[in-house]
Structure formats: C-alpha cells, structure tokens
Design an enzyme around this catalytic site. Structure first.
Site, PDB file in Angstrom:
ATOM      1  N   GLU A  89       0.861  -1.185   0.000  1.00  0.00           N
ATOM      2  CA  GLU A  89       0.000   0.000   0.000  1.00  0.00           C
ATOM      3  C   GLU A  89       0.895   1.233   0.000  1.00  0.00           C
ATOM      4  O   GLU A  89       1.656   1.431   0.946  1.00  0.00           O
ATOM      5  CB  GLU A  89      -0.898   0.047   1.238  1.00  0.00           C
ATOM      6  CG  GLU A  89      -1.908  -1.060   1.327  1.00  0.00           C
ATOM      7  CD  GLU A  89      -2.869  -0.862   2.494  1.00  0.00           C
ATOM      8  OE1 GLU A  89      -2.816   0.212   3.146  1.00  0.00           O
ATOM      9  OE2 GLU A  89      -3.670  -1.772   2.753  1.00  0.00           O
ATOM     10  N   LYS A 151      -7.438   2.820  -2.477  1.00  0.00           N
ATOM     11  CA  LYS A 151      -7.858   2.872  -1.075  1.00  0.00           C
ATOM     12  C   LYS A 151      -8.195   4.301  -0.687  1.00  0.00           C
ATOM     13  O   LYS A 151      -7.472   5.235  -1.044  1.00  0.00           O
ATOM     14  CB  LYS A 151      -6.754   2.305  -0.181  1.00  0.00           C
ATOM     15  CG  LYS A 151      -7.114   2.201   1.292  1.00  0.00           C
ATOM     16  CD  LYS A 151      -6.009   1.496   2.063  1.00  0.00           C
ATOM     17  CE  LYS A 151      -6.310   1.461   3.548  1.00  0.00           C
ATOM     18  NZ  LYS A 151      -5.255   0.762   4.321  1.00  0.00           N
TER      19      LYS A 151
END
Length: 242
Positions: A89, A151
């Site tokens: 991420e 995200k």
C-alpha cells in the site's frame, strides 16, 4: 453475511509493539480475515506467524503522508516484499496532485509498481484532503498506472472513508480496479453499507465480527469437544481390542 473475507485487519500505530503484532496475527487467523496490514518493520515477524495460513500480509510505504521520495518508496516496497509482504500500500503524493504535477504523481506510482512486479499494489488517495474533481483525477491516474486497488484513506488524516466518496470512486473506476475503504469503519452494519456501495475490501483496526459470530464460536467449541471425545473413545476401543 460473513464479512471476514473482506477485512484487512490493521495495526499501523507508531507505538505498536511486537506483542501487538502477535495478537493481531492471532486474531486474524482466528477470524479468517483476508489480510493483516502492518508497517514494514514487522513484515518478517508476521510472515513467521502466518506461515501456512491463508491470511495475507499487506504493508505500507510512504505512510502516512505520501511525501517521501519515489526512490524511498521503491526501496521500502522492495524490502517489504523481500520480507514476505503479499501486497503493498503506497500513499499518493498529494502535494504533486495539488500542484497539478500529474506526470510526477503517475511516475511515483509506476516506479513502485514496476519494482514489485506482480505483487498487488494499492494506492491510498486520502479522500479527506481532496475535492470531488481531485478524487476523480486521482482515480484516473491510478487507472493509467494499472493499480490493483484504490484505497480511500490512511486513517491518519482528518476523516476516513465516506459513502459519497466511495460511490464517486466506483463510478469512476467501474470494474477496472478494486476499491478499499478505511477509516472509521468499526461495526458490522457500517461495513456492509460500504460493501453495498461498491467497496471490495474493508480496512479497519477494529475486530469486526458478523452478528452470528458468537454462535459460530460456540459451535466450533462444541465440534472440537466432539472430536476430542470421539478420539478418546477410539483409543479406548483399540486398547480393549488389543
């Protein structure tokens, strides 16, 4: 509805200890969560703890601001994968985005994606810092970079996910990338609302359980007792025979 398979169980506080990570991994295994999300320093530990389980390991780079240099993000991403991370991420460089330096935003993402090869890449766009047009632009850049998952939030900014932003992202990306929501999602009903709005994954530091979880745990205990008794009876029978 069982939401376990949608959850990334997160522990990203600066004060997180090794014991905290051990507890996180234990709970993730116990609840069959999709993944744990941790800082890079603990990836190797989590890899040992989750060996031979289906629980994946996600790790963050450029976290939580996204303002670190691209080479720094690339190094951290490579090291995390080397230590056992299944997903990376990275936080988008919002300063570049606000400056309309879209080429640099794109290059930042592509360099990390190329460095980790086939390892899935999530990009955190931090929706609380963006207006609607900026959210759409951030999503389009992610699509151009062939990001796997977009995200909404780090959980370290003013606010976390919103249903409105989730729907904007879904309308923009359609089925070209998955959507992960995080920040402020702490109960089953809220998680379901986000899944219904188009989210594919839920990031949370709260151990969210389905309403029937207590029954499932009780049934599991009963079944375990049954197996133990059955095994005991089998041993007694064998001893009688021989």
């Amino acid at each position: 509805m069982d939401i376990s398979a949608y959850i990334d169980y997160s522990l990203l506080k600066a004060t997180s200890s090794e014991r905290d990570v051990i507890n996180l991994c234990h709970e993730a295994k116990l609840n069959n969560f999709y993944a744990v999300c941790i800082n890079t320093a603990y990836v190797a530990l989590a890899k040992q703890l989750l060996e031979n389980t289906p629980v994946k390991i996600a790790s963050v780079v450029g976290f939580p601001l996204g303002a670190t240099s691209t080479p720094a993000k690339v190094y951290d991403a490579n090291k995390a994968v080397e230590d056992g991370a299944d997903e990376i991420e990275m936080v988008m460089n919002l300063g570049f985005l606000k400056s309309k330096n879209f080429v640099s935003v794109l290059k930042d993402i592509i360099d990390v994606k190329m460095a980790i090869n086939n390892t899935p890449l999530k990009v955190i766009i931090e929706i609380s810092e963006l207006n609607k047009n900026e959210i759409i632009k951030a999503c389009n850049i992610c699509l151009d970079a062939h990001v796997d998952i977009i995200k909404t939030s780090t959980g370290f900014s003013k606010n976390g996910a919103t249903l409105t932003a989730t729907k904007i992202i879904k309308k923009t990306v359609k089925d070209q990338a998955k959507i992960m929501v995080s920040g402020g999602i702490e109960d089953f009903d809220t998680a379901v609302k986000y899944l219904e709005a188009g989210a594919d994954r839920i990031g949370t530091s709260t151990n969210i359980k389905s309403p029937n979880a207590p029954l499932q745990v009780r049934n599991a205990k009963i079944y375990k007792k049954y197996l133990e008794n059955n095994q005991k009876e089998t041993v007694e029978i064998k001893q009688t025979i021989y």
